[in-house]
Design an enzyme around this catalytic site. Structure first.
Site, PDB file in Angstrom:
ATOM      1  N   ARG A  91     -83.039 -72.236 -91.634  1.00  9.38           N
ATOM      2  CA  ARG A  91     -84.288 -71.489 -91.655  1.00  9.38           C
ATOM      3  C   ARG A  91     -84.908 -71.526 -93.052  1.00  9.38           C
ATOM      4  O   ARG A  91     -86.137 -71.631 -93.190  1.00  9.38           O
ATOM      5  CB  ARG A  91     -84.044 -70.046 -91.218  1.00  9.38           C
ATOM      6  CG  ARG A  91     -83.682 -69.906 -89.751  1.00  9.38           C
ATOM      7  CD  ARG A  91     -83.209 -68.503 -89.426  1.00  9.38           C
ATOM      8  NE  ARG A  91     -84.251 -67.524 -89.645  1.00  9.38           N
ATOM      9  CZ  ARG A  91     -84.043 -66.198 -89.637  1.00  9.38           C
ATOM     10  NH1 ARG A  91     -82.811 -65.727 -89.416  1.00  9.38           N
ATOM     11  NH2 ARG A  91     -85.028 -65.357 -89.826  1.00  9.38           N
ATOM     12  N   CYS A 165     -84.607 -61.575 -96.593  1.00 13.37           N
ATOM     13  CA  CYS A 165     -83.951 -62.198 -95.438  1.00 13.37           C
ATOM     14  C   CYS A 165     -85.009 -62.401 -94.366  1.00 13.37           C
ATOM     15  O   CYS A 165     -86.152 -62.736 -94.683  1.00 13.37           O
ATOM     16  CB  CYS A 165     -82.790 -61.337 -94.950  1.00 13.37           C
ATOM     17  SG  CYS A 165     -83.271 -59.665 -94.451  1.00 13.37           S
TER      18      CYS A 165
END
Length: 211
Positions: A91, A165
């Site tokens: 990601r 995050c």
């Protein structure tokens, strides 16, 4: 923060309560208490903070992180901050799709990557690895011990670390691990609680897919 599980707590003789809280109990959290109503929630995320709040709390918002990325204000925290991302490398580099719709892939320019699972005990992911292993993971990711950190804007100056995050949750694992392993003090660790659902949902925030 207690490592382990509820089952482990019970096995160690820990007590549990089954009390039903009254509606006026101060321990209850309501979205309306912070002016967030379900009907008004969208895929856009806004960091809640007090008016005129600056980087004196442990939470930062998009504008503060953007100032760090752009490094515009040389007299502020922007010059001495590190951003570290707890998402998976797939990601982080935009190779894997984001699990939430409408988000661009990649990461903030200059950010470091340390997937939060790297800090967890592989035999019991409810607990951290040893603090020596946690410290080594941060150093390998690019968080230098203070004595070796030459980019902090002055000899002996601690660089602040912004933990981010996907949604501001697993960033907390980085924040706790960073403090517990001794690389930074609590006062120099911040959480970007909007994290990628905030940054990646904007059309004009800078995003890269390479180091």
């Amino acid at each position: 923060l207690i490592m382990g599980s509820l089952d482990e707590w019970k096995e160690c003789g820990g007590e549990l309560e089954n009390e039903v809280l009254n509606e006026d109990d101060a321990r209850l959290f309501r979205m309306s208490d912070v002016n967030l109503e379900k009907a008004n929630q969208t895929t856009k995320y806004a960091c809640w903070k007090k008016d005129d709040e600056v980087m004196d709390s442990s939470v930062v918002d998009l504008n503060q992180v953007l100032a760090i990325v752009n490094d515009k204000n040389k007299e502020s925290h922007a010059k001495d901050a590190i951003i570290i991302d707890a998402r998976s490398s797939g990601r982080f580099y935009g190779r894997d799709p984001e699990p939430r719709p409408g988000l661009r892939g990649g990461h903030m320019p200059g950010a470091l990557n340390l997937p939060f699972v790297s800090l967890l005990d592989p035999d019991d992911p409810t607990k951290f690895r040893s603090m020596d292993e946690v410290r080594d993971a941060f150093v390998k990711a690019g968080i230098a011990p203070l004595s070796e950190d030459k980019e902090g804007g002055g000899e002996g100056q601690q660089r602040k670390v912004i933990c981010t995050c996907g949604s501001g949750v697993t960033a907390a694992a980085l924040a706790v691990g960073l403090e517990e392993c001794g690389l930074r003090s609590k006062d120099d660790i911040y959480i970007y609680d909007g994290s990628w659902i905030d940054w990646g949902s904007e059309d004009d925030t800078p995003i890269v897919t390479e180091d």
